[in-house]
Design an enzyme around this catalytic site. Sequence first.
Site, PDB file in Angstrom:
ATOM      1  N   SER A  76       1.036  -0.896   0.584  1.00  0.00           N
ATOM      2  CA  SER A  76      -0.162   0.404   0.212  1.00  0.00           C
ATOM      3  C   SER A  76       0.695   1.011   0.144  1.00  0.00           C
ATOM      4  O   SER A  76       0.272   2.344  -0.391  1.00  0.00           O
ATOM      5  CB  SER A  76      -0.655  -0.254   1.062  1.00  0.00           C
ATOM      6  N   THR A 179      -2.018   3.118   3.855  1.00  0.00           N
ATOM      7  CA  THR A 179      -1.220   5.063   3.727  1.00  0.00           C
ATOM      8  C   THR A 179      -0.258   4.967   5.147  1.00  0.00           C
ATOM      9  O   THR A 179      -0.495   4.515   6.468  1.00  0.00           O
ATOM     10  CB  THR A 179      -2.189   6.463   3.131  1.00  0.00           C
ATOM     11  N   THR A 197       1.392   6.648  -0.443  1.00  0.00           N
ATOM     12  CA  THR A 197       0.549   5.966  -0.405  1.00  0.00           C
ATOM     13  C   THR A 197       0.928   5.259  -2.270  1.00  0.00           C
ATOM     14  O   THR A 197       1.399   6.439  -3.099  1.00  0.00           O
ATOM     15  CB  THR A 197      -0.472   6.442  -0.241  1.00  0.00           C
ATOM     16  N   ARG A 207      -6.771   8.466 -10.727  1.00  0.00           N
ATOM     17  CA  ARG A 207      -7.243   8.884  -9.863  1.00  0.00           C
ATOM     18  C   ARG A 207      -5.973   9.564  -8.938  1.00  0.00           C
ATOM     19  O   ARG A 207      -5.123   8.375  -8.629  1.00  0.00           O
ATOM     20  CB  ARG A 207      -7.798   7.989  -9.195  1.00  0.00           C
ATOM     21  N   GLY A 209      -5.681  10.191  -4.450  1.00  0.00           N
ATOM     22  CA  GLY A 209      -6.783  10.895  -3.212  1.00  0.00           C
ATOM     23  C   GLY A 209      -6.279  11.411  -2.441  1.00  0.00           C
ATOM     24  O   GLY A 209      -5.601  12.840  -3.268  1.00  0.00           O
ATOM     25  N   THR A 230      -5.317   8.122   6.982  1.00  0.00           N
ATOM     26  CA  THR A 230      -5.570   7.484   6.031  1.00  0.00           C
ATOM     27  C   THR A 230      -6.687   6.352   5.818  1.00  0.00           C
ATOM     28  O   THR A 230      -7.946   6.840   6.906  1.00  0.00           O
ATOM     29  CB  THR A 230      -4.884   5.681   7.052  1.00  0.00           C
ATOM     30  N   GLY A 231      -6.978   6.014   5.056  1.00  0.00           N
ATOM     31  CA  GLY A 231      -7.983   5.229   4.472  1.00  0.00           C
ATOM     32  C   GLY A 231      -9.016   5.804   2.952  1.00  0.00           C
ATOM     33  O   GLY A 231      -7.978   6.323   2.475  1.00  0.00           O
ATOM     34  N   GLY A 233      -9.905   7.982   0.169  1.00  0.00           N
ATOM     35  CA  GLY A 233      -9.707   9.608   0.681  1.00  0.00           C
ATOM     36  C   GLY A 233     -10.228   9.911  -0.177  1.00  0.00           C
ATOM     37  O   GLY A 233     -10.231  11.493   0.145  1.00  0.00           O
TER      38      GLY A 233
HETATM   39  C1  SD4 Z   1      -5.854   6.792  -0.336  1.00  0.00           C
HETATM   40  N1  SD4 Z   1      -5.929   7.553   1.646  1.00  0.00           N
HETATM   41  O1  SD4 Z   1      -5.360   7.202  -1.698  1.00  0.00           O
HETATM   42  C2  SD4 Z   1      -4.929   7.194   0.355  1.00  0.00           C
HETATM   43  C3  SD4 Z   1      -5.256   5.519   0.706  1.00  0.00           C
HETATM   44  C4  SD4 Z   1      -6.320   4.563   0.394  1.00  0.00           C
HETATM   45  O2  SD4 Z   1      -7.792   3.249   1.040  1.00  0.00           O
HETATM   46  O3  SD4 Z   1      -6.939   4.391  -0.703  1.00  0.00           O
HETATM   47  N2  SD4 Z   1      -7.044   4.450   1.424  1.00  0.00           N
HETATM   48  O4  SD4 Z   1      -7.293   6.953  -0.459  1.00  0.00           O
END
Ligand code: SD4
Length: 313
Positions: A76, A179, A197, A207, A209, A230-231, A233
């Site tokens: 990741s 991330t 990330t 794309r 994030g 994190t998570g 985006g």
């Molecule tokens: C993003 N926060 O690109 C980052 C990592 C991610 O699910 O995708 N997390 O959104």
Amino acid sequence: MDRRSFIATSVGAAALATSLADTIAAVGDDPLVVSTWDHGMAANAAALAALVSGGSVVDAVERGVMVTEADPTNLSVGLSGLPDRDGIVTLDACIMSGDGRAGSACFLQGIAHPISLARMVMEKTPHVMLVGAGAERFARENGITQKPNALSAEAKKAWEQWLTEKKYKPVINIENHDTIGLLARDAQGRMAGACTTSGLAYKIHGRVGDSPIIGAGLFVDDEVGGATCTGLGESVIRTSASTIAVERMRYGATPQEACEEAIKRIVKKHDNWKDFQVGILAIDKQGRYGAFALHKGFTYALNKELKTAGAYG
Ligand code: SD4
């Protein structure tokens, strides 16, 4: 009341409320480093080592997340990350110093350390963000070797598996890593943050994030504190979640309260919040920290300790 006894008193009072007891840290004037997920442990060690050896807080956050970027087993972060739908790994990163300087580089291919490129954008250009081919050219012009784009064996296997169904579904808590966002405060109270990330697995090519977006995936202000997310985006960008946390702290919230406010805002703005994960970390200028997530399972590294954050749902 001196600083240490003030913090000790705060901890005592907060013992009545579990979430606060968990998260108000008696860190004194020692350096503080927090970062997302299990992989934050190795990153924190490098960041703390940089601070101990006299590096700046910006050095510390960069060196910390470089460890994660260089980990060939990480799916990741860095070039070993999972690719987009087309099988191409694209990387995003940003860095922010508490004095307001910021740099970001995103939609990068073949760049082993996006965080170092983000730092170059911050330090060598009048800009904040460089993207894609232009960012890669700037990297090469500044001595960064661009590597051929190739998937790691594990990422290739996972992508080929994904191709059999091609379902787009954000996953919750990818194997305890995602991330890396890292925040640091040095013994003088200076702060910085870094976020890097490979982004959402199997995203549409192009794309980007929240992770390279100053104010979304990361925000730091020496007058107040810093936050990183994190998570998923998209949900973090829609709510400027890191900014929410820092601005809540500006007006008196503890880092824990600030993290909970940011997560509540994501819940409020997303009917489908049960389907994805977001975790947020915050530190403040007093050296306190907080952490919260939409769902259970968000781990983070606090200096040399691994912790699990509380969750909304
Ligand atoms: C993003 N926060 O690109 C980052 C990592 C991610 O699910 O995708 N997390 O959104």
